[in-house]
Design a protein around this motif. Structure first.
Motif, mmCIF file in Angstrom:
data_model
loop_
_atom_site.group_PDB
_atom_site.id
_atom_site.type_symbol
_atom_site.label_atom_id
_atom_site.label_comp_id
_atom_site.label_asym_id
_atom_site.label_seq_id
_atom_site.Cartn_x
_atom_site.Cartn_y
_atom_site.Cartn_z
ATOM 1 N N SER A 180 0.792 -1.242 0.000
ATOM 2 C CA SER A 180 0.000 0.000 0.000
ATOM 3 C C SER A 180 0.821 1.287 0.000
ATOM 4 O O SER A 180 0.541 2.202 -0.789
ATOM 5 C CB SER A 180 -0.949 -0.002 1.198
ATOM 6 O OG SER A 180 -0.222 -0.143 2.399
ATOM 7 N N SER A 182 -6.175 -8.577 0.166
ATOM 8 C CA SER A 182 -5.814 -7.828 1.376
ATOM 9 C C SER A 182 -7.027 -7.058 1.898
ATOM 10 O O SER A 182 -7.975 -6.795 1.149
ATOM 11 C CB SER A 182 -4.687 -6.853 0.996
ATOM 12 O OG SER A 182 -4.632 -5.760 1.865
ATOM 13 N N TYR A 217 -2.904 0.133 -4.454
ATOM 14 C CA TYR A 217 -2.780 -1.258 -4.019
ATOM 15 C C TYR A 217 -4.168 -1.891 -3.852
ATOM 16 O O TYR A 217 -4.433 -2.989 -4.352
ATOM 17 C CB TYR A 217 -2.003 -1.265 -2.696
ATOM 18 C CG TYR A 217 -1.864 -2.592 -2.001
ATOM 19 C CD1 TYR A 217 -1.200 -3.661 -2.603
ATOM 20 C CD2 TYR A 217 -2.357 -2.776 -0.707
ATOM 21 C CE1 TYR A 217 -1.043 -4.867 -1.925
ATOM 22 C CE2 TYR A 217 -2.195 -3.967 -0.031
ATOM 23 C CZ TYR A 217 -1.547 -5.012 -0.648
ATOM 24 O OH TYR A 217 -1.386 -6.200 0.021
ATOM 25 N N GLY A 254 4.454 -1.484 3.470
ATOM 26 C CA GLY A 254 3.047 -1.590 3.864
ATOM 27 C C GLY A 254 2.673 -0.554 4.924
ATOM 28 O O GLY A 254 3.551 0.080 5.522
ATOM 29 N N THR A 255 1.370 -0.406 5.164
ATOM 30 C CA THR A 255 0.879 0.530 6.184
ATOM 31 C C THR A 255 0.868 -0.145 7.546
ATOM 32 O O THR A 255 0.973 0.510 8.582
ATOM 33 C CB THR A 255 -0.544 0.991 5.776
ATOM 34 O OG1 THR A 255 -0.432 1.585 4.491
ATOM 35 C CG2 THR A 255 -1.120 1.992 6.755
ATOM 36 N N THR A 256 0.746 -1.472 7.553
ATOM 37 C CA THR A 256 0.728 -2.203 8.826
ATOM 38 C C THR A 256 2.151 -2.519 9.326
ATOM 39 O O THR A 256 2.304 -3.139 10.376
ATOM 40 C CB THR A 256 -0.069 -3.518 8.679
ATOM 41 O OG1 THR A 256 0.507 -4.277 7.618
ATOM 42 C CG2 THR A 256 -1.531 -3.252 8.371
ATOM 43 N N TRP A 265 -9.197 1.826 5.994
ATOM 44 C CA TRP A 265 -9.324 0.364 6.131
ATOM 45 C C TRP A 265 -10.200 -0.012 7.333
ATOM 46 O O TRP A 265 -10.360 0.782 8.265
ATOM 47 C CB TRP A 265 -7.936 -0.267 6.306
ATOM 48 C CG TRP A 265 -7.107 -0.252 5.062
ATOM 49 C CD1 TRP A 265 -7.515 0.121 3.805
ATOM 50 C CD2 TRP A 265 -5.725 -0.608 4.944
ATOM 51 N NE1 TRP A 265 -6.468 0.010 2.915
ATOM 52 C CE2 TRP A 265 -5.360 -0.431 3.591
ATOM 53 C CE3 TRP A 265 -4.761 -1.059 5.832
ATOM 54 C CZ2 TRP A 265 -4.086 -0.692 3.113
ATOM 55 C CZ3 TRP A 265 -3.485 -1.328 5.365
ATOM 56 C CH2 TRP A 265 -3.146 -1.142 4.019
#
Ligand code: AKB
Length: 320
Positions: free
Chosen positions: A80, A118, A143, A183-185, A279
């Motif tokens: 992302s 995802s 993404y 990634g964002t996580t 999200w």
């Protein structure tokens, strides 16, 4: 008879652990690892490895024929945060690689495909709590758009060409062996590295940003479980919601403080905050639990303890 497995994107965070697990299960020489670069020495030297650009169908086909591959795990993707920096690159890689593999399955070069979707398929207009399997999906990241379009292609190739493609919507995956990328996580991994190294972490999300997360062991298990399920049990051919736990950076920091009392955290949200805000906070994965018996094992305190122990151990080994 063909019977080998190809992992594309095998040097990445999930790909590398999946490759090791599949090699242990199926035999080293039955699992071919591939990536665009040989960037994970441990993985590259532990069994057969091929350099492949997943956007190149000819390279994929040659590798599949050369090694008698019948099953493909397509793990290559731009995530992302990187996707927002390089939108065209993310679109090209994420969609072309999937269409290449789906077409090779349609043309009968391979029998079975795993492709990860995802939580990024969801968007700001999706219900945030216990997000249902079927709901409004208006992703706002490149993404997420590639994952949504990919899900539609998977369902289409299954319905029209009988392709056996299986997919899950991964939440943020936490692991210690291989670093994630873009990634964002990713904060939920960085935090452990910084807690051990500096005793402090500056988080790029606000303290109350709740996101769905999962430990790598559970993610690999889910991937293998859906692939070994009976064909008739896989009722959803776009992608299954998959859930384990949900937490905020503040809750994760509290778990770390239980193990490292002097740990401190500060919050400095950047562009990834907007992605996280779009999200879900938590996911309803009833369908996966019903159709192929999905169950998770790791909660937030087990994950935190395990991460700290494993990272400390690998740090000690690196020093020796
Ligand atoms: C990301 O943060 O981009 C990924 C994902 C949730 O798919 N970890």
């Amino acid at each position: 008879m063909k019977s080998k497995t190809l992992i594309i994107g095998a040097c990445g965070q999930i790909g590398s652990e999946l490759t090791h697990k599949l090699r242990a299960k199926l035999g080293v020489n039955n699992v071919i690892a591939s990536d665009i670069k040989a960037r994970n020495l441990d993985l590259v030297t532990s069994g057969p490895f091929e350099i492949i650009d997943a956007k190149n169908k000819k390279q994929l086909k040659n590798c599949i024929e050369k090694h008698d591959i019948d099953t493909v795990y397509l793990m290559a993707a731009l995530l992302s945060a990187t996707g927002e920096k390089f939108p065209q690159k993310a679109w090209n890689l994420n969609t072309t690689s999937l269409l290449n593999i789906l077409n090779l399955a349609k043309e009968k070069y391979i029998k079975k495909v795993f492709w990860p979707s995802s939580i990024a398929v969801f968007g700001p207009s999706t219900p945030k709590k216990n997000t249902p399997q079927q709901t409004v999906m208006e992703p706002t990241t490149v993404y997420g758009i590639t994952k949504q379009v990919g899900e539609r292609w998977c369902a289409y190739y299954h319905k029209n060409y009988g392709v056996d493609v299986r997919s899950i919507r991964y939440p943020g995956i936490i692991s210690w062996k291989t670093l994630p990328g873009g990634g964002t996580t990713d904060y939920a991994i960085d935090i452990f590295h910084k807690a051990l190294k500096d005793g402090h972490y500056e988080c790029f999300l606000t303290e109350d940003t709740a996101l769905p997360m999962m430990y790598m062991e559970d993610a690999v298990k889910a991937t293998l479980d859906i692939m070994k399920a009976k064909n008739s049990d896989i009722k959803i051919r776009s992608s299954y919601n998959l859930s384990a736990i949900s937490f905020t950076p503040k809750q994760l920091a509290s778990e770390i403080i239980k193990n490292i009392p002097s740990f401190t955290i500060a919050y400095k949200p950047d562009f990834r905050q907007q992605i996280a805000n779009s999200w879900p906070n938590s996911i309803d994965d009833t369908a996966a639990r019903q159709d192929w018996n999905w169950k998770h094992s790791y909660d937030i305190s087990m994950i935190s303890q395990n991460m700290l122990q494993q990272l400390e151990k690998s740090e000690r080994l690196n020093v020796l």
